[in-house]
Design a protein around this motif. Structure first.
Motif, PDB file in Angstrom:
ATOM      1  N   ILE A   1      44.995  35.745  34.510  1.00 29.94           N
ATOM      2  CA  ILE A   1      45.029  35.075  35.816  1.00 29.94           C
ATOM      3  C   ILE A   1      46.295  35.450  36.578  1.00 29.94           C
ATOM      4  CG2 ILE A   1      45.108  32.859  36.999  1.00 29.94           C
ATOM      5  CD1 ILE A   1      42.369  33.575  35.886  1.00 29.94           C
ATOM      6  N   GLU A   2      47.414  35.591  35.883  1.00 28.69           N
ATOM      7  CA  GLU A   2      48.644  36.013  36.561  1.00 28.69           C
ATOM      8  C   GLU A   2      48.482  37.409  37.159  1.00 28.69           C
ATOM      9  OE1 GLU A   2      51.901  33.441  33.944  1.00 28.69           O
ATOM     10  OE2 GLU A   2      51.581  35.575  33.517  1.00 28.69           O
ATOM     11  N   ALA A   3      47.824  38.299  36.415  1.00 35.38           N
ATOM     12  CA  ALA A   3      47.574  39.647  36.938  1.00 35.38           C
ATOM     13  C   ALA A   3      46.599  39.603  38.110  1.00 35.38           C
ATOM     14  CB  ALA A   3      47.036  40.541  35.824  1.00 35.38           C
ATOM     15  N   ARG A   4      45.560  38.771  37.985  1.00 41.73           N
ATOM     16  CA  ARG A   4      44.615  38.609  39.097  1.00 41.73           C
ATOM     17  C   ARG A   4      45.335  38.090  40.340  1.00 41.73           C
ATOM     18  NH1 ARG A   4      39.329  35.147  38.322  1.00 41.73           N
ATOM     19  NH2 ARG A   4      39.412  35.483  40.570  1.00 41.73           N
ATOM     20  N   THR A   5      46.274  37.173  40.160  1.00 41.63           N
ATOM     21  CA  THR A   5      47.000  36.613  41.295  1.00 41.63           C
ATOM     22  C   THR A   5      47.755  37.707  42.047  1.00 41.63           C
ATOM     23  OG1 THR A   5      47.255  34.508  40.116  1.00 41.63           O
ATOM     24  CG2 THR A   5      48.711  34.896  41.999  1.00 41.63           C
ATOM     25  N   ALA A   6      48.426  38.567  41.292  1.00 41.11           N
ATOM     26  CA  ALA A   6      49.170  39.657  41.923  1.00 41.11           C
ATOM     27  C   ALA A   6      48.241  40.567  42.718  1.00 41.11           C
ATOM     28  CB  ALA A   6      49.915  40.455  40.856  1.00 41.11           C
ATOM     29  N   ILE A   7      47.088  40.864  42.150  1.00 38.14           N
ATOM     30  CA  ILE A   7      46.135  41.761  42.798  1.00 38.14           C
ATOM     31  C   ILE A   7      45.446  41.093  43.981  1.00 38.14           C
ATOM     32  CG2 ILE A   7      43.895  42.913  42.456  1.00 38.14           C
ATOM     33  CD1 ILE A   7      44.877  43.407  39.536  1.00 38.14           C
ATOM     34  N   GLU A   8      44.942  39.885  43.769  1.00 35.44           N
ATOM     35  CA  GLU A   8      44.103  39.251  44.791  1.00 35.44           C
ATOM     36  C   GLU A   8      44.896  38.698  45.969  1.00 35.44           C
ATOM     37  OE1 GLU A   8      40.634  36.992  43.558  1.00 35.44           O
ATOM     38  OE2 GLU A   8      41.055  37.614  41.487  1.00 35.44           O
ATOM     39  N   ALA A   9      46.140  38.288  45.752  1.00 35.28           N
ATOM     40  CA  ALA A   9      46.946  37.829  46.886  1.00 35.28           C
ATOM     41  C   ALA A   9      47.185  38.992  47.852  1.00 35.28           C
ATOM     42  CB  ALA A   9      48.267  37.244  46.403  1.00 35.28           C
ATOM     43  N   GLU A  10      47.507  40.151  47.304  1.00 37.11           N
ATOM     44  CA  GLU A  10      47.693  41.330  48.150  1.00 37.11           C
ATOM     45  C   GLU A  10      46.373  41.754  48.783  1.00 37.11           C
ATOM     46  OE1 GLU A  10      49.546  44.555  50.070  1.00 37.11           O
ATOM     47  OE2 GLU A  10      50.292  42.673  49.217  1.00 37.11           O
ATOM     48  N   ALA A  11      45.296  41.704  48.005  1.00 38.90           N
ATOM     49  CA  ALA A  11      43.982  42.076  48.534  1.00 38.90           C
ATOM     50  C   ALA A  11      43.568  41.160  49.675  1.00 38.90           C
ATOM     51  CB  ALA A  11      42.934  42.041  47.418  1.00 38.90           C
ATOM     52  N   ALA A  12      43.856  39.872  49.551  1.00 35.38           N
ATOM     53  CA  ALA A  12      43.501  38.923  50.614  1.00 35.38           C
ATOM     54  C   ALA A  12      44.247  39.241  51.904  1.00 35.38           C
ATOM     55  CB  ALA A  12      43.807  37.495  50.167  1.00 35.38           C
TER      56      ALA A  12
ATOM     57  N   VAL B   1      36.871  41.063  35.430  1.00 35.89           N
ATOM     58  CA  VAL B   1      35.727  40.165  35.550  1.00 35.89           C
ATOM     59  C   VAL B   1      35.211  39.613  34.213  1.00 35.89           C
ATOM     60  CG1 VAL B   1      33.295  40.023  36.230  1.00 35.89           C
ATOM     61  CG2 VAL B   1      34.982  40.935  37.819  1.00 35.89           C
ATOM     62  N   PRO B   2      34.912  40.451  33.213  1.00 36.97           N
ATOM     63  CA  PRO B   2      34.348  39.882  31.973  1.00 36.97           C
ATOM     64  C   PRO B   2      35.242  38.833  31.319  1.00 36.97           C
ATOM     65  CG  PRO B   2      34.084  42.270  32.010  1.00 36.97           C
ATOM     66  CD  PRO B   2      35.005  41.924  33.143  1.00 36.97           C
ATOM     67  N   ARG B   3      36.560  39.113  31.269  1.00 35.95           N
ATOM     68  CA  ARG B   3      37.496  38.168  30.627  1.00 35.95           C
ATOM     69  C   ARG B   3      37.614  36.892  31.458  1.00 35.95           C
ATOM     70  NH1 ARG B   3      39.620  35.174  27.866  1.00 35.95           N
ATOM     71  NH2 ARG B   3      41.545  35.332  26.647  1.00 35.95           N
ATOM     72  N   SER B   4      37.739  37.026  32.775  1.00 37.07           N
ATOM     73  CA  SER B   4      37.858  35.853  33.640  1.00 37.07           C
ATOM     74  C   SER B   4      36.585  35.019  33.607  1.00 37.07           C
ATOM     75  CB  SER B   4      38.143  36.286  35.082  1.00 37.07           C
ATOM     76  OG  SER B   4      39.360  36.971  35.170  1.00 37.07           O
TER      77      SER B   4
ATOM     78  N   THR C   1      47.768  30.346  45.853  1.00 34.56           N
ATOM     79  CA  THR C   1      47.709  28.916  45.528  1.00 34.56           C
ATOM     80  C   THR C   1      46.455  28.599  44.711  1.00 34.56           C
ATOM     81  OG1 THR C   1      48.929  28.321  47.523  1.00 34.56           O
ATOM     82  CG2 THR C   1      47.617  26.585  46.484  1.00 34.56           C
ATOM     83  N   HIS C   2      45.326  29.157  45.132  1.00 36.68           N
ATOM     84  CA  HIS C   2      44.073  28.902  44.420  1.00 36.68           C
ATOM     85  C   HIS C   2      44.139  29.402  42.986  1.00 36.68           C
ATOM     86  CE1 HIS C   2      39.955  28.998  43.111  1.00 36.68           C
ATOM     87  NE2 HIS C   2      39.973  30.315  43.066  1.00 36.68           N
ATOM     88  N   LEU C   3      44.609  30.636  42.797  1.00 42.27           N
ATOM     89  CA  LEU C   3      44.630  31.206  41.453  1.00 42.27           C
ATOM     90  C   LEU C   3      45.689  30.538  40.569  1.00 42.27           C
ATOM     91  CD1 LEU C   3      43.973  34.907  42.411  1.00 42.27           C
ATOM     92  CD2 LEU C   3      42.525  33.495  40.946  1.00 42.27           C
ATOM     93  N   THR C   4      46.773  30.092  41.167  1.00 40.07           N
ATOM     94  CA  THR C   4      47.777  29.336  40.397  1.00 40.07           C
ATOM     95  C   THR C   4      47.164  28.021  39.909  1.00 40.07           C
ATOM     96  OG1 THR C   4      49.594  30.307  41.663  1.00 40.07           O
ATOM     97  CG2 THR C   4      50.055  28.266  40.475  1.00 40.07           C
TER      98      THR C   4
ATOM     99  N   LYS D   1      44.894  28.793  37.036  1.00 39.08           N
ATOM    100  CA  LYS D   1      45.660  29.015  35.806  1.00 39.08           C
ATOM    101  C   LYS D   1      46.049  27.690  35.162  1.00 39.08           C
ATOM    102  CE  LYS D   1      50.074  30.157  35.861  1.00 39.08           C
ATOM    103  NZ  LYS D   1      51.348  30.917  35.971  1.00 39.08           N
ATOM    104  N   GLU D   2      46.486  26.756  35.987  1.00 35.14           N
ATOM    105  CA  GLU D   2      46.869  25.447  35.461  1.00 35.14           C
ATOM    106  C   GLU D   2      45.658  24.721  34.864  1.00 35.14           C
ATOM    107  OE1 GLU D   2      48.607  23.722  38.896  1.00 35.14           O
ATOM    108  OE2 GLU D   2      50.505  24.792  38.688  1.00 35.14           O
ATOM    109  N   SER D   3      44.500  24.888  35.478  1.00 39.32           N
ATOM    110  CA  SER D   3      43.280  24.260  34.955  1.00 39.32           C
ATOM    111  C   SER D   3      42.902  24.834  33.596  1.00 39.32           C
ATOM    112  CB  SER D   3      42.124  24.466  35.940  1.00 39.32           C
ATOM    113  OG  SER D   3      42.377  23.830  37.169  1.00 39.32           O
ATOM    114  N   LEU D   4      43.104  26.123  33.448  1.00 34.99           N
ATOM    115  CA  LEU D   4      42.713  26.792  32.206  1.00 34.99           C
ATOM    116  C   LEU D   4      43.684  26.536  31.064  1.00 34.99           C
ATOM    117  CD1 LEU D   4      41.507  30.172  33.741  1.00 34.99           C
ATOM    118  CD2 LEU D   4      40.074  28.475  32.589  1.00 34.99           C
ATOM    119  N   THR D   5      44.838  25.965  31.394  1.00 35.50           N
ATOM    120  CA  THR D   5      45.814  25.686  30.338  1.00 35.50           C
ATOM    121  C   THR D   5      45.904  24.192  30.066  1.00 35.50           C
ATOM    122  OG1 THR D   5      47.584  25.662  31.999  1.00 35.50           O
ATOM    123  CG2 THR D   5      47.213  27.721  30.824  1.00 35.50           C
TER     124      THR D   5
END
Length: 223
Positions: free
Chosen positions: A95-106, A166-169, A213-216, A219-223
């Protein structure tokens, strides 16, 4: 006749010896390696074996041969299989890696999206809202929404990276939603709707902030 242990080819052994020296830091990134006449006696093999070892390491992304210039170090270790890396990674890391990628992508999507891509994002958002009762269908619709945003960034590398996650997430999110029947879908949908609106308004800073914010929160939900 019983199977016998096969001796490892000399070129394979030479490649592993060279790789060990690379890992030990004997050469810096971009540095030219010694020539075959120097490496051959150091490794205790012939020049043809050194050439084959170099070809092996070039194929694994560690070395590159430049015509007329020599052999250069392009990586400090062998690239590990991406799927294996993700299977071993814990979901917080993913999720931390997704955050880095998707925040920039957004942010890029807000700047670059076409009218057709915005329509695709909105369709994915609506589809996501309709599929709340079936956990797996909802997660698939969620992934489709996020992918539509990444596609709108017009960066094929970001799309490739997202697809790898995608598969892991997906597996982690399905497990989370099944364990949390009281998940607040309304608040979650609002977060996605706000992201969609920021992209529609071409507001890159807000889109990046909302994605992060959404992905953070995820991450908190998954932990």
């Amino acid at each position: 006749m019983p199977a016998q242990v096969r001796r490892e080819p000399l070129a394979d052994q030479a490649a592993e010896l060279l790789l060990a020296r690379v890992r030990a830091g004997e050469w810096r990134l971009g540095q030219r390696l010694p020539g075959e006449t120097t490496l051959a006696p150091q490794l205790g093999v012939g020049r043809s074996t050194v050439r084959e070892a170099i070809r092996q390491l070039a194929g694994r992304g560690v070395l590159t041969t430049r015509q007329g210039a020599g052999v250069f170090l392009t990586a400090l270790d062998v690239r590990e299989d991406w799927d294996l890396v993700l299977r071993r990674a814990d979901i917080v890391t993913v999720i931390e890696a997704r955050t880095a990628i998707e925040a920039e992508a957004a942010a890029l999507a807000a700047e670059r999206r076409t009218p057709a891509e915005l329509r695709a994002i909105r369709r994915a958002l609506a589809d996501r809202a309709e599929r709340r009762t079936d956990v797996e269908a909802h997660v698939d619709a969620d992934m489709a929404f996020h992918r539509a945003v990444v596609v709108a960034a017009h960066n094929p590398v970001l799309v490739e990276l997202f697809d790898g996650f995608v598969p892991r997430s997906r597996a982690a999110m399905v497990a989370m939603l099944r364990l949390r029947p009281g998940f607040d879908h309304a608040t979650d949908h609002e977060a996605h709707d706000l992201l969609c609106r920021a992209i529609a308004d071409r507001d890159a800073p807000t889109a990046a902030r909302l994605s992060r914010t959404h992905l953070t929160s995820l991450k908190e939900s998954l932990t």
